[in-house]
Design an enzyme around this catalytic site. Structure first.
Site, PDB file in Angstrom:
ATOM      1  N   GLY A  25       0.743  -1.111   0.095  1.00 13.00           N
ATOM      2  CA  GLY A  25       0.073   0.189  -0.028  1.00 13.00           C
ATOM      3  C   GLY A  25       0.725   1.481   0.110  1.00 13.00           C
ATOM      4  O   GLY A  25       0.537   2.221  -0.819  1.00 13.00           O
ATOM      5  N   ARG A  54      13.030   3.477   1.572  1.00 13.29           N
ATOM      6  CA  ARG A  54      13.043   4.648   2.440  1.00 13.29           C
ATOM      7  C   ARG A  54      11.683   4.413   3.145  1.00 13.29           C
ATOM      8  O   ARG A  54      10.777   3.851   2.993  1.00 13.29           O
ATOM      9  CB  ARG A  54      12.771   5.637   1.224  1.00 13.29           C
ATOM     10  N   ILE A  55      11.966   5.145   4.247  1.00  5.10           N
ATOM     11  CA  ILE A  55      10.746   5.078   5.376  1.00  5.10           C
ATOM     12  C   ILE A  55      10.037   6.435   5.191  1.00  5.10           C
ATOM     13  O   ILE A  55      10.632   7.398   5.529  1.00  5.10           O
ATOM     14  CB  ILE A  55      11.307   4.812   6.877  1.00  5.10           C
ATOM     15  N   ASN A  64       7.418   7.635   6.794  1.00  4.13           N
ATOM     16  CA  ASN A  64       7.135   8.379   8.048  1.00  4.13           C
ATOM     17  C   ASN A  64       7.574   7.392   9.228  1.00  4.13           C
ATOM     18  O   ASN A  64       6.923   6.281   9.314  1.00  4.13           O
ATOM     19  CB  ASN A  64       5.630   8.584   8.047  1.00  4.13           C
ATOM     20  N   GLN A 106       3.419   0.460  12.409  1.00  2.83           N
ATOM     21  CA  GLN A 106       3.192  -0.921  11.693  1.00  2.83           C
ATOM     22  C   GLN A 106       3.872  -2.022  12.173  1.00  2.83           C
ATOM     23  O   GLN A 106       3.409  -3.043  12.491  1.00  2.83           O
ATOM     24  CB  GLN A 106       3.441  -0.517  10.134  1.00  2.83           C
ATOM     25  N   VAL A 112       6.406  -2.320   4.974  1.00  2.00           N
ATOM     26  CA  VAL A 112       7.024  -2.706   6.511  1.00  2.00           C
ATOM     27  C   VAL A 112       6.088  -3.504   7.105  1.00  2.00           C
ATOM     28  O   VAL A 112       6.204  -4.363   8.175  1.00  2.00           O
ATOM     29  CB  VAL A 112       7.626  -1.612   7.336  1.00  2.00           C
ATOM     30  N   GLU A 119       4.093  -6.152   7.052  1.00  5.80           N
ATOM     31  CA  GLU A 119       4.085  -7.569   6.951  1.00  5.80           C
ATOM     32  C   GLU A 119       5.575  -8.082   7.384  1.00  5.80           C
ATOM     33  O   GLU A 119       5.646  -8.950   8.223  1.00  5.80           O
ATOM     34  CB  GLU A 119       3.736  -8.459   5.646  1.00  5.80           C
TER      35      GLU A 119
END
Ligand code: MOS
Length: 739
Positions: A518, A622-623, A625, A632, A697, A699
């Site tokens: 997503g 890249r994360i 947020n 999560q 991330v 799962e």
């Protein structure tokens, strides 16, 4: 926008808004009870009646007759629709069992009637007055028994995890026979329930032949198509709206009975009808993660190089249902020239098995990563060193295919350092803290990254407000926030100048929420639409779009600066686009990686297991947020604790249903079970994944966690449990001496 070459420098790289740990913009609505969930959409349609679903009381057979007389005469009853009123309806996307219609019963608590009344209580009371005459048939309900006749099957989870009935590289049997050190063990995982907070619920209203469903669903475009197909109406006559979803975990990827019976009930009642599945129906009417029996064999040289690895899994399902793809990750995670993976499926007449968070990898890693721990011990190697030694930078079955970016070793090493792994006593049952035997365990985490097309529309008004519209859902994940961050970064405005509208099938079709795809895909769709909007803004204001800069609410080039909103002075600007992907994910394998670490205490007298602390180190591009991504991962880690220690749908193998069908009997971890959790993200980007350079991330945070607990319990007690969940009855009579 077609994404078919690796991302170069782009406006997201500014990281003025993206990459910041911003609070969720929907957080205040959720915490104050003002975010309306499906069953609470009182305002969307006047005169709503209540529907109550009756589930079948047998697991297999036929409904001979339903006597509705007493129910119809009950107070407040408006309409009754029974499954005998119509032929069996068709299947929607990813459905295995029919949701309504016809006399055949495929599983316990299949929906067989809906009673509509003025109040919920009236509908429920009347539903219990229905008299159902069944013709039951014998069914198969016991995986352990049916596994003996299971047949090889290929299959796919619907979320990118797939495998064949038998897949081979090299000569597994020969290499395994020749290996000086080997393991051959069987691991089992139970049926699990999604147990999301918000049950499946729908308000349905017809206007002529047009149907609107306010519902709770992860995949809006799938839902629209499926509802149309099941009801036999044109898709353009269906609107689905699901702006807030109180958890899904894969249980709301597809349309379920609430949506279908609400539509049928609203038609019969000639007024809007709302339906929620009761908690028992969530367990037995909807779907679950199927139980597995997994055999893992590993052969290695004396110094710990894997030469042979095999992973075979058997699961059950209704005829036509998917296997649990528990072996998929074993094709990719470790090196080794000789490999075998295989799946078998047994026919079971239990409720439908289907996708639950990280379908395939979640139970697969629970087995594989205990096996790796056992193998490390047999080799007298540290479990981290064993994994590092067998790292691979290429797809081991197709060595010409590298990973786009793989830093599993980085996750394991940083995790070891932060967790204090060097303080672990490798000899089990040696560490005592009062009444607790204390142990540390670790496991690798692995889950693929999936690319799937995603669309969005962005609007700019004269006040400089940017509005994003996409049918993307926020299932508690933070979609609203990362989408707002993306639009803010692209258009050069602060996040409070962005409005995000989600979950409506009238908006462009997005990737939806599932398979941890997503965040990366939905924001990339928003990126694509914003690229178009920037061009349109530049053109309207007379800038050259190549050198126009968007920042601080203005558009600049050279010495000229114009407020962004000026571009919309003579009318709103609207841009729409879809990100679509080329072959990048075929050329290179895109996956995400983690190191999971846990410390447990096991009560020396009662064998009760308590988590003391947990750490996940994740490498996932890249994360977008760090705050919502962390949430999560801690949610997923918590789910992993449930899978390891408590979650199990108990099967009544005589009557064919899940007995503990409520949140009293189906236990999930709560805050009190998880004292201390930490999450670290490696600072990385993956330009092969998308313009956002991000991966998933949601799962990854689950895959491997269960095994890290099993390994910690072993380290604490010296007891190897290969049968999840690790409840105290499996430990108690093997516990070390308490003295
Ligand atoms: Mo998927 S089981 O919706 O993450």
């Amino acid at each position: 926008m077609k994404f078919d070459t690796p991302a170069g420098q782009n406006p997201i790289d500014q990281l003025k808004v993206v990459g910041k740990p911003l609070d969720r913009i929907d957080g205040k609505f959720k915490t104050t009870g003002t975010a309306p969930y499906a069953y609470e959409r009182h305002d969307v349609a006047a005169n709503q009646a209540y529907g109550y679903v009756l589930g079948a009381g047998i697991a297999k057979g036929r409904v001979r007759a339903i006597d509705v007389g007493a129910a119809r005469r009950a107070p407040g009853v408006v309409a009754i629709v029974t499954t005998l009123d119509m032929p069996k309806l068709g299947l929607g996307r990813m459905n295995t069992a029919n949701l309504f219609g016809g006399a055949e019963i495929q599983h316990y608590h299949q929906a067989i009637a809906v009673v509509v009344a003025e109040t919920f209580e009236q509908a429920r009371a009347a539903a219990f007055l229905l008299r159902v005459d069944y013709a039951p048939e014998a069914g198969r309900f016991d995986l352990a028994v049916e596994a003996k006749g299971a047949k090889p099957v290929s299959g796919d989870s619907g979320e990118g995890s797939s495998s064949g009935g038998e897949d081979r590289t090299g000569d597994f049997e020969g290499a395994y026979a020749a290996a000086p050190v080997k393991l051959d063990e069987t691991y089992t995982t139970p049926d699990e329930s999604h147990a999301m907070m918000e049950p499946h619920a729908t308000v349905a209203a017809w206007e002529g032949d047009k149907l609107t469903l306010w519902t709770s669903n992860q995949m809006i475009a799938w839902a629209k198509g499926s509802v149309a197909k099941i009801l036999g109406i044109p898709p353009e006559n269906v609107r689905v709206d699901s702006p807030y979803v109180g958890g899904g975990f894969g249980g709301k990827l597809f349309v379920r009975a609430d949506a279908i019976v609400a539509a049928l009930a609203a038609k019969a009642a000639k007024r809007p009808v709302k339906v929620a599945l009761t908690r028992p129906l969530v367990a037995n009417n909807t779907t679950h993660r199927p139980a597995t029996i997994q055999r893992v064999r590993i052969g290695a040289t004396k110094d710990g190089a894997i030469t042979a690895i095999a992973h075979e899994s058997t699961s059950g399902n209704l005829p036509g249902g998917r296997p649990e793809t528990a072996v998929d990750q074993t094709k990719l995670i470790y090196a080794g020239a000789n490999r075998l993976t295989g799946m078998k499926i047994a026919h079971l007449d239990l409720p439908e098995g289907n996708a639950m968070r990280a379908p395939g990898e979640a139970p697969g890693m629970m087995a594989l990563e205990i096996a790796m721990d056992e193998m490390a011990e047999a080799l007298a190697l540290d479990p981290i060193a064993f994994r590092v030694k067998n790292d691979t930078q290429v797809d081991p079955g197709h060595p010409e295919r590298p990973f786009s970016h793989r830093d599993l070793i980085g996750c394991l090493k940083l995790g070891a350092e932060r967790f204090g792994w060097d303080k672990r006593n490798p000899k089990p049952a040696r560490v005592r803290d009062g009444r607790w035997l204390v142990g540390m365990g670790m496991a690798a985490g692995f889950r693929n990254n999936l690319l799937t097309k995603s669309g969005a529309r962005v609007r700019l008004n004269a006040d400089g407000i940017v509005t994003v519209e996409t049918d993307m859902t926020d299932i508690g994940t933070g979609s609203y926030t990362i989408i707002a961050q993306t639009a803010a970064e692209m258009m050069g405005v602060p996040i409070d100048k962005v409005v995000v509208r989600l979950g409506d099938s009238d908006f462009p079709a997005s990737a939806g929420s599932g398979g941890q795809w997503g965040a990366n895909n939905a924001t990339s769709g928003v990126y694509a639409a914003c690229v178009k909007l920037r061009e349109s803004v530049a053109q309207t204001l007379g800038f050259n779009s190549a050198d126009a800069r968007f920042s601080d609410g203005a558009v600049r080039s050279g010495n000229r600066s114009v407020p962004l909103g000026d571009a919309a002075k003579s009318g709103e600007l609207v841009a729409e686009d879809t990100i679509e992907y080329g072959d990048l994910s075929k050329m290179k394998q895109q996956s995400t990686f983690a190191g999971h670490f846990v410390e447990v205490g096991v009560d020396v007298h009662t064998a009760e297991v308590r988590v003391r602390r947990m750490l996940a180190v994740c490498a996932a591009g890249r994360i977008l947020n760090p705050k919502s991504a962390r949430s999560q991962v801690i949610g997923a880690m918590t789910m992993g604790v449930g899978a390891a220690l408590m979650e199990e749908l108990a099967v009544d193998t005589k009557r064919g249903f899940f007995v503990n069908h409520d949140l009293a009997g189906y236990e999930v971890p709560v805050h009190a079970d998880i004292p201390h959790q930490e999450v670290i993200f490696l600072d990385e980007t993956d330009p092969m994944s998308s313009p956002m350079k991000a991966k998933g991330v949601g799962e990854l945070g689950l895959c491997g966690v269960g095994a890290s607990l099993a390994n910690a319990v072993y380290n604490a007690t010296g007891i190897r449990v290969r049968d999840y969940p690790i409840t105290l009855d499996k430990l108690l009579d093997r516990m070390p001496d308490a003295a």
